[in-house]
Design a protein around this motif. Structure first.
Motif, PDB file in Angstrom:
ATOM      1  N   LEU A 132      35.707 -28.236 -64.807  1.00 40.23           N
ATOM      2  CA  LEU A 132      34.540 -29.019 -65.216  1.00 40.23           C
ATOM      3  C   LEU A 132      34.614 -30.471 -64.745  1.00 40.23           C
ATOM      4  N   PHE A 133      35.779 -31.066 -64.862  1.00 38.60           N
ATOM      5  CA  PHE A 133      35.938 -32.493 -64.610  1.00 38.60           C
ATOM      6  C   PHE A 133      35.476 -32.905 -63.209  1.00 38.60           C
ATOM      7  N   PRO A 134      35.851 -32.183 -62.140  1.00 43.49           N
ATOM      8  CA  PRO A 134      35.395 -32.602 -60.806  1.00 43.49           C
ATOM      9  C   PRO A 134      33.880 -32.572 -60.648  1.00 43.49           C
ATOM     10  N   LYS A 135      33.184 -31.729 -61.419  1.00 45.84           N
ATOM     11  CA  LYS A 135      31.733 -31.635 -61.283  1.00 45.84           C
ATOM     12  C   LYS A 135      31.039 -32.927 -61.699  1.00 45.84           C
ATOM     13  N   VAL A 136      31.638 -33.651 -62.641  1.00 48.17           N
ATOM     14  CA  VAL A 136      31.035 -34.910 -63.090  1.00 48.17           C
ATOM     15  C   VAL A 136      31.068 -35.932 -61.955  1.00 48.17           C
ATOM     16  N   ASP A 334      28.330 -27.478 -70.282  1.00 43.52           N
ATOM     17  CA  ASP A 334      27.778 -28.774 -69.930  1.00 43.52           C
ATOM     18  C   ASP A 334      28.946 -29.750 -69.791  1.00 43.52           C
ATOM     19  N   ALA A 335      29.237 -30.168 -68.546  1.00 43.74           N
ATOM     20  CA  ALA A 335      30.423 -30.980 -68.288  1.00 43.74           C
ATOM     21  C   ALA A 335      30.332 -32.353 -68.941  1.00 43.74           C
ATOM     22  N   ASP A 336      29.168 -33.005 -68.860  1.00 43.07           N
ATOM     23  CA  ASP A 336      29.024 -34.334 -69.453  1.00 43.07           C
ATOM     24  C   ASP A 336      29.234 -34.290 -70.964  1.00 43.07           C
ATOM     25  N   ASP A 337      28.624 -33.309 -71.616  1.00 37.60           N
ATOM     26  CA  ASP A 337      28.790 -33.175 -73.066  1.00 37.60           C
ATOM     27  C   ASP A 337      30.236 -32.881 -73.416  1.00 37.60           C
TER      28      ASP A 337
END
Length: 362
Positions: A132-136, A334-337
């Motif tokens: 998830l982290f790289p997607k942000v 949801d990566a941001d959340d």
């Protein structure tokens, strides 16, 4: 919603319960109900139900899952548990969430689920948050040309974590000395680096090994990135040396009790006199605002079990918004959340982003 947590008062399960209590009706299952009751009263104010559970007993597992709408598996080793909890949950009519599972579990689950049902796998720190982290960071690029993903941890491994680590070596979790080019896994041209340095590293140089996970392959495919690399970083020499010795043994013997104990001891020696930490980092190059740009981001936390449990709990809180079917957490959460909630529940976690133009938090 009635939520059952298998391994509900282990290190990971406790954190899942801490986050979810007050949101769902919780049933905590494990081998020592007395320990579970103490945790329930001291930390959850008695708001959960505790039940003895033997996950290797089919009747005990079926009874635990009965009446649950969602079953979360925090027990391990996940490569031994495999589909035991998942199949019991599905047979009882519940949805299923696993902090591990990964590709081996995905491969043996039913190809089709009943309408309206959800199964989410790999909802922990690594894999899970690592995907998830790289997607942000990627969201700030119009086009991503190269990606490098890194993970490193310093901490004493539990026996279960050590056994899972060794079992993962031969279960399709990833491949050593492999990279990514033009949409497929290729032999990495990057050698191991025993003096790898970056500003975001905690204690100076570490050893870096190219290692491509199946989660990274899914990430690189989704980003349509032409070239990418994944790296395992080792902070300290004892764990790295022990792993080297173990990898030289026959595959069938790699996860022996002796090797598991050796890995636990090596992790403790690397940790001696130091502060535990977990770190995920990503470096990207591509186009931002029509211009070539470089950017990096890192996430540093303390307890890996707490971080894993927090991510799994956040996934459960997002449950109603997730698509039906079987998925990996990094593909549907949801990566941001997720990052906002990680900072809320683990306030000592630090997230930082650096580009050629500015520095700041994500």
């Amino acid at each position: 919603m009635n939520v059952g947590i298998v391994g509900g008062y282990g290190h990971v399960g406790r954190q899942v319960a801490r986050v979810l209590v007050g949101h769902y009706r919780l049933l905590l299952g494990g081998r020592d109900p007395g320990q579970g009751q103490r945790f329930n009263h001291r930390e959850l104010n008695g708001r959960a139900e505790v039940r003895e559970l033997d996950l290797w007993d089919a009747r005990s597992l079926a009874a635990f899952c009965s009446g649950c709408e969602l079953v979360i598996n925090c027990a391990g080793p996940s490569y031994k548990v495999l589909d035991r909890v998942a199949l019991a949950a599905l047979a009882s009519g519940a949805d299923y969430l696993d902090v591990g599972g990964d590709d081996p579990l995905h491969h043996v689950l039913p190809a089709q689920l009943p309408p309206g049902r959800r199964v989410v796998l790999s909802a922990g720190m690594l894999p899970g948050l690592s995907g998830l982290f790289p997607k942000v960071l990627a969201a700030s690029f119009e086009r991503v040309d190269t990606v490098r993903c890194y993970s490193v941890g310093l901490g004493r491994l539990s026996t279960t974590a050590a056994e899972d680590f060794l079992l993962s070596l031969g279960n399709g979790y990833g491949q050593a000395s492999m990279g990514w080019a033009e949409g497929r896994a290729v032999k990495s041209a990057v050698p191991a680096d025993e003096h790898f340095e970056r500003p975001w590293l905690v204690g100076g140089a570490v050893t870096a090994y190219p290692y491509l996970t199946t989660e990274q392959q899914r990430l690189f495919t989704a980003l349509r990135v032409p070239q990418a690399e994944g790296y395992n970083l080792f902070d300290g020499g004892h764990l790295r040396a022990a792993l080297g010795r173990i990898q030289g043994s026959p595959p069938a013997l790699r996860h022996s009790a002796e090797n598991v104990a050796s890995l636990v001891q090596a992790s403790a020696l690397d940790l001696a006199g130091r502060t535990p930490y977990q770190l995920l980092a990503v470096e990207m190059e591509g186009l931002q605002h029509g211009e070539p740009q470089q950017a990096s981001a890192w996430l540093r936390a303390g307890d890996g079990s707490a971080l894993t449990g927090t991510v799994a709990a956040i996934c459960a809180l997002q449950w109603a918004r997730l698509p039906e079917g079987t998925h990996y957490a990094a593909q549907v959460m949801d990566a941001d959340d997720c990052l906002r909630q990680v900072l809320r529940w683990l306030p000592h976690t630090r997230i930082h982003v650096t580009t050629e133009l500015e520095e700041g938090v994500l």
